[in-house]
Write an enzyme that holds these catalytic residues in place. Structure first.
Site, PDB file in Angstrom:
ATOM      1  N   HIS A  56      -5.294  28.970  -0.839  1.00  0.00           N
ATOM      2  CA  HIS A  56      -6.154  29.264  -1.990  1.00  0.00           C
ATOM      3  C   HIS A  56      -7.625  28.994  -1.700  1.00  0.00           C
ATOM      4  O   HIS A  56      -8.478  29.824  -1.971  1.00  0.00           O
ATOM      5  CB  HIS A  56      -5.696  28.445  -3.194  1.00  0.00           C
ATOM      6  CG  HIS A  56      -6.389  28.785  -4.474  1.00  0.00           C
ATOM      7  ND1 HIS A  56      -6.218  29.992  -5.112  1.00  0.00           N
ATOM      8  CD2 HIS A  56      -7.269  28.084  -5.238  1.00  0.00           C
ATOM      9  CE1 HIS A  56      -6.947  30.022  -6.210  1.00  0.00           C
ATOM     10  NE2 HIS A  56      -7.605  28.882  -6.304  1.00  0.00           N
ATOM     11  N   ASP A  57      -7.939  27.824  -1.143  1.00  0.00           N
ATOM     12  CA  ASP A  57      -9.344  27.462  -0.919  1.00  0.00           C
ATOM     13  C   ASP A  57      -9.382  26.260   0.010  1.00  0.00           C
ATOM     14  O   ASP A  57      -8.364  25.599   0.255  1.00  0.00           O
ATOM     15  CB  ASP A  57     -10.020  27.126  -2.246  1.00  0.00           C
ATOM     16  CG  ASP A  57     -11.544  27.165  -2.155  1.00  0.00           C
ATOM     17  OD1 ASP A  57     -12.066  27.531  -1.087  1.00  0.00           O
ATOM     18  OD2 ASP A  57     -12.205  26.815  -3.146  1.00  0.00           O
ATOM     19  N   GLU A  58     -10.564  25.952   0.530  1.00  0.00           N
ATOM     20  CA  GLU A  58     -10.726  24.768   1.358  1.00  0.00           C
ATOM     21  C   GLU A  58     -12.150  24.249   1.262  1.00  0.00           C
ATOM     22  O   GLU A  58     -13.055  24.949   0.823  1.00  0.00           O
ATOM     23  CB  GLU A  58     -10.379  25.061   2.819  1.00  0.00           C
ATOM     24  CG  GLU A  58     -11.322  26.017   3.519  1.00  0.00           C
ATOM     25  CD  GLU A  58     -10.926  26.269   4.953  1.00  0.00           C
ATOM     26  OE1 GLU A  58     -10.229  25.406   5.525  1.00  0.00           O
ATOM     27  OE2 GLU A  58     -11.311  27.318   5.502  1.00  0.00           O
ATOM     28  N   GLY A  59     -12.335  22.990   1.665  1.00  0.00           N
ATOM     29  CA  GLY A  59     -13.651  22.365   1.649  1.00  0.00           C
ATOM     30  C   GLY A  59     -13.620  21.130   2.516  1.00  0.00           C
ATOM     31  O   GLY A  59     -12.660  20.892   3.258  1.00  0.00           O
ATOM     32  N   GLY A  60     -14.664  20.310   2.410  1.00  0.00           N
ATOM     33  CA  GLY A  60     -14.729  19.115   3.225  1.00  0.00           C
ATOM     34  C   GLY A  60     -13.638  18.113   2.905  1.00  0.00           C
ATOM     35  O   GLY A  60     -13.281  17.274   3.734  1.00  0.00           O
TER      36      GLY A  60
ATOM     37  N   SER B 263      -7.784  21.039   1.622  1.00  0.00           N
ATOM     38  CA  SER B 263      -7.478  22.423   1.274  1.00  0.00           C
ATOM     39  C   SER B 263      -6.637  22.514   0.010  1.00  0.00           C
ATOM     40  O   SER B 263      -6.003  21.550  -0.413  1.00  0.00           O
ATOM     41  CB  SER B 263      -6.746  23.108   2.439  1.00  0.00           C
ATOM     42  OG  SER B 263      -5.587  22.366   2.799  1.00  0.00           O
ATOM     43  N   ILE B 264      -6.655  23.715  -0.589  1.00  0.00           N
ATOM     44  CA  ILE B 264      -5.896  24.008  -1.801  1.00  0.00           C
ATOM     45  C   ILE B 264      -4.916  25.135  -1.491  1.00  0.00           C
ATOM     46  O   ILE B 264      -5.280  26.122  -0.857  1.00  0.00           O
ATOM     47  CB  ILE B 264      -6.820  24.451  -2.953  1.00  0.00           C
ATOM     48  CG1 ILE B 264      -7.843  23.366  -3.289  1.00  0.00           C
ATOM     49  CG2 ILE B 264      -5.995  24.819  -4.184  1.00  0.00           C
ATOM     50  CD1 ILE B 264      -7.274  22.174  -3.986  1.00  0.00           C
TER      51      ILE B 264
ATOM     52  N   ASP C  28     -19.315  15.686 -10.140  1.00  0.00           N
ATOM     53  CA  ASP C  28     -19.515  16.891  -9.324  1.00  0.00           C
ATOM     54  C   ASP C  28     -19.279  18.148 -10.163  1.00  0.00           C
ATOM     55  O   ASP C  28     -18.551  19.055  -9.769  1.00  0.00           O
ATOM     56  CB  ASP C  28     -18.566  16.876  -8.117  1.00  0.00           C
ATOM     57  CG  ASP C  28     -18.988  17.866  -7.033  1.00  0.00           C
ATOM     58  OD1 ASP C  28     -20.164  18.294  -7.035  1.00  0.00           O
ATOM     59  OD2 ASP C  28     -18.143  18.207  -6.183  1.00  0.00           O
TER      60      ASP C  28
END
Length: 335
Positions: free
Chosen positions: A39-43, A46-47, A196
């Site tokens: 689905h998504d990723e970041g620092g 991940s999702i 955030d």
């Protein structure tokens, strides 16, 4: 963890499932969930989208690294023990070296007032922790991106003043902001500060919105235990740092939250952030020419939310101002 590796390892991924009251059940993720897609990723990690084997519901799995792990405590009523079969109960172990994350604690507390934020499951694989939550729809940032080209062109050629599409987009933006305000204020009133707030962390599903990603969230002490929040307590996105963090080294969580509303309003209006250089917000160089082409009440609200003086932001009147602005946009044809 690269997507391909995680997807390939999912079926045999050994984890410990938190049962409640300090008890853990050794198992595999695939015992409870079918892997569907990235689905998504970041620092943070991940999702992924997964399906609950027991209910058939599509849910979100957040896989977070323990790079900046903050421990939390779940209430005794949060328990999976009663749903276990006798043979599984025999495998449950007590592991005092494992702790749930503060994010999990915040989600459980938040779900008492916002049920859509329910924490369904919690796992630990040693190097990371895994949260299972409801699927809340598309992110507001993703929705905005679908209009980015058109809005960017309108802004570039200064053609957005009085534009029918743009007026309706602004009306939708204000509607989102009102809904976000209600959710954030409910959380703040029970002592949760998101830290955030941004369009990426707002999910939209029809008329419903869900606030997500409490990885850097914190608890707000009551007035009797009010603490000074230093610049080190701010762990959100750099584009949303209020100027007082740099000028005084401290900030108030609600002052910062209202500042975030100003940044979001500006970003969703022009598809760019108000301050482009890392330290430009200290100089507060808003581009007045752009704002002047917005409906005056809209532009004025952005200016006040982004006031350098935190006390001059609409700290107690933000909801009223947003509501009035929404009504104003409904009653005008052009401006």
């Amino acid at each position: 963890m690269p997507l391909s590796v995680f997807a390939e390892e999912f079926a045999e991924k050994s984890v410990k499932r938190y049962i409640g009251q300090g008890l853990w059940l050794p198992c595999n993720l695939s015992d409870y969930y079918y892997y569907q897609e990235f689905h998504d990723e970041g620092g943070y990690g991940s999702i992924h989208r997964v399906m609950d084997k027991a209910t058939g519901n599509e849910v979100i799995m957040k896989h977070s690294y323990k790079l900046d792990f903050s421990p939390g405590i779940l209430p005794e009523w949060w328990s999976k023990f009663g749903s276990l079969t006798d043979d599984l109960r025999e495998r449950v172990v007590s592991n005092h070296q494992l702790r749930v994350s503060r994010e999990a604690q915040i989600l459980v507390q938040a779900s008492t007032v916002l049920p859509e934020m329910k924490l369904h499951d919690y796992f630990d694989d040693g190097e990371s922790f895994i949260l299972i939550m409801d699927y809340g729809g598309r992110s507001l940032e993703n929705i905005a991106s679908s209009h980015k080209k058109k809005i960017t062109n309108l802004v570039r050629y200064r053609a957005y003043k009085g534009n029918w599409f743009y007026k309706n987009w602004l009306k939708q933006v204000v509607d989102y902001m009102i809904k976000i305000y209600h959710k954030i204020k409910i959380l703040y009133d029970i002592g949760i500060y998101h830290n955030d707030l941004k369009p990426e962390n707002v999910l939209v599903d029809g008329d419903h919105i869900t606030i997500i990603d409490f990885g850097v969230a914190d608890f707000v002490p009551d007035e009797n235990e009010r603490k000074t929040w230093s610049c080190y307590d701010f762990r959100g996105t750099i584009d949303y740092i209020p100027p007082e963090v740099g000028t005084t080294g401290s900030f108030d969580p609600w002052h910062q939250t209202v500042w975030c509303f100003g940044v979001m309003l500006y970003f969703l209006s022009f598809m760019e952030y108000p301050f482009h250089i890392d330290n430009q917000f200290l100089e507060y160089a808003l581009e007045g020419e752009k704002l002047d082409k917005l409906p005056e009440p809209f532009a004025q609200l952005i200016r006040e939310c982004l006031s350098v003086d935190p006390d001059k932001r609409p700290l107690t009147s933000l909801l009223d101002r947003l509501t009035e602005l929404h009504h104003h946009l409904q009653t005008i044809d052009v401006w």
